[in-house]
Design an enzyme around this catalytic site. Sequence first.
Site, PDB file in Angstrom:
ATOM      1  N   SER A 193      18.976  39.775 143.181  1.00  0.00           N
ATOM      2  CA  SER A 193      20.224  39.129 142.797  1.00  0.00           C
ATOM      3  C   SER A 193      19.920  37.969 141.842  1.00  0.00           C
ATOM      4  CB  SER A 193      20.983  38.688 144.046  1.00  0.00           C
ATOM      5  OG  SER A 193      22.300  38.299 143.731  1.00  0.00           O
ATOM      6  N   ARG A 199      32.926  32.071 150.688  1.00  0.00           N
ATOM      7  CA  ARG A 199      31.904  33.014 151.142  1.00  0.00           C
ATOM      8  C   ARG A 199      32.500  34.386 151.410  1.00  0.00           C
ATOM      9  NH1 ARG A 199      26.620  34.036 150.530  1.00  0.00           N
ATOM     10  NH2 ARG A 199      25.699  35.004 152.373  1.00  0.00           N
ATOM     11  N   ASP A 228      26.051  49.281 143.704  1.00  0.00           N
ATOM     12  CA  ASP A 228      26.157  47.852 143.403  1.00  0.00           C
ATOM     13  C   ASP A 228      27.122  47.636 142.249  1.00  0.00           C
ATOM     14  OD1 ASP A 228      25.780  45.163 142.969  1.00  0.00           O
ATOM     15  OD2 ASP A 228      23.644  45.314 142.480  1.00  0.00           O
ATOM     16  N   HIS A 278      25.522  45.858 146.711  1.00  0.00           N
ATOM     17  CA  HIS A 278      24.571  44.891 146.180  1.00  0.00           C
ATOM     18  C   HIS A 278      23.538  44.456 147.210  1.00  0.00           C
ATOM     19  CE1 HIS A 278      23.149  41.620 143.667  1.00  0.00           C
ATOM     20  NE2 HIS A 278      23.426  40.734 144.610  1.00  0.00           N
ATOM     21  N   ASP A 279      23.968  44.247 148.438  1.00  0.00           N
ATOM     22  CA  ASP A 279      23.072  43.739 149.480  1.00  0.00           C
ATOM     23  C   ASP A 279      22.109  44.792 150.032  1.00  0.00           C
ATOM     24  OD1 ASP A 279      23.623  41.089 149.460  1.00  0.00           O
ATOM     25  OD2 ASP A 279      24.728  41.034 151.361  1.00  0.00           O
TER      26      ASP A 279
END
Length: 385
Positions: free
Chosen positions: A144, A212, A315, A348-349
């Site tokens: 990232s 968040r 992602d 993405h994670d």
Amino acid sequence: MPGERVSLGPFEFERGGSVPDLRVAYETYGDPANDAVLLCHALTGSHRVTTAGDETVDADQARAWWDDVVGPGAPIDTTEQFVVCANVPGSCYGTTGPASEDPATGEPYGSDFPAVTVGDWVRAQRRLLDHLGIDTLQAVVGGSVGGMNAVEWAKRYPDRVERVVPIAAGARLDSQLLALSAIARRAIASDPAWQGGDYYPDHPDDGLALARQLAHVTYRSKESMDDQFGRRTADCPPRELAPDALGDATDDDYREVESYLDYNARSFVERFDANSYLRLTRAMEDYDLAAGCASDADALAEFDGEALVVSITGDWHFTTDQGEALAAAFRDAGAETTHRVVESDYGHDAFLACPELIGPSLRRFLGRRRNRGSFAPVHASLFAN
């Protein structure tokens, strides 16, 4: 060597301002006599890469984020490599940041803490490596915004790094991510507890939680969230963190996906500082590999090492197209480059949540000697390993 901190002296930030003594928190793993690998953590990660058998979590550290990737016999093998990871300036896990005490006032820096850049992170890491006596890095690896951090090493200090591995990263954020990040920042600033950034000892928990939650949505793909949550009602009562705006919601209206976001937000505000979040997200927003150069390739022109760019199909934070554009910049600059595309709908994670997808290519890339043409072809799938 867990939980070390070092004072690196006065530090001038690129966008103005300074601190009289930059203290950097870092951890090392393995034998210092081995080739050194620098790991760059993601936005809200810390220097704690692996528990190394210690499950305790200190107040100034996040939980280990790559236990299955780093260690003896792991893809980044600490019996073969000396691994270093440092918490970046502006964060809140031991390195000097907004919540640190300003020696001039005896109070937290708060709003007076300077803006930070990815370049500042690289410069601080270089000073730490100088302190540790490390001249050359076998590799810099990051995911990232940590991937941006890794790429900036190739731009700024090409003679000190042999290999660069940006994972789920790109040369810059696209406009959609810039927009979402701006909304997140405004959520924090709109919290009555924000107080212009000088809120200590209180904390703008509601604003940080919303920021968040918004970011967390970008870390997962549509498919993975739909598979995990669907439209199902949660089997627990609504959290107090974000009451329903209409005021007439019942427990039956509280969905699993909301419960998931509330849980992650609640745990996050307990461990992270809002001022740090704003400065780190701004550093990510402002990063542009081509800054000061004619192009991305021009920015990398002095780097004659090797690059492994890893992208994830699910992602949309940093897409596979953005990964290919970054790989093309390395190729155009003359670096031997491989672009690995990982098949995963997690999002993405995945580089954190599914380390088994990332590990094989890291093992092969870092474990081999530098012989041109000996690595796998561009766009090969990790599932082939």
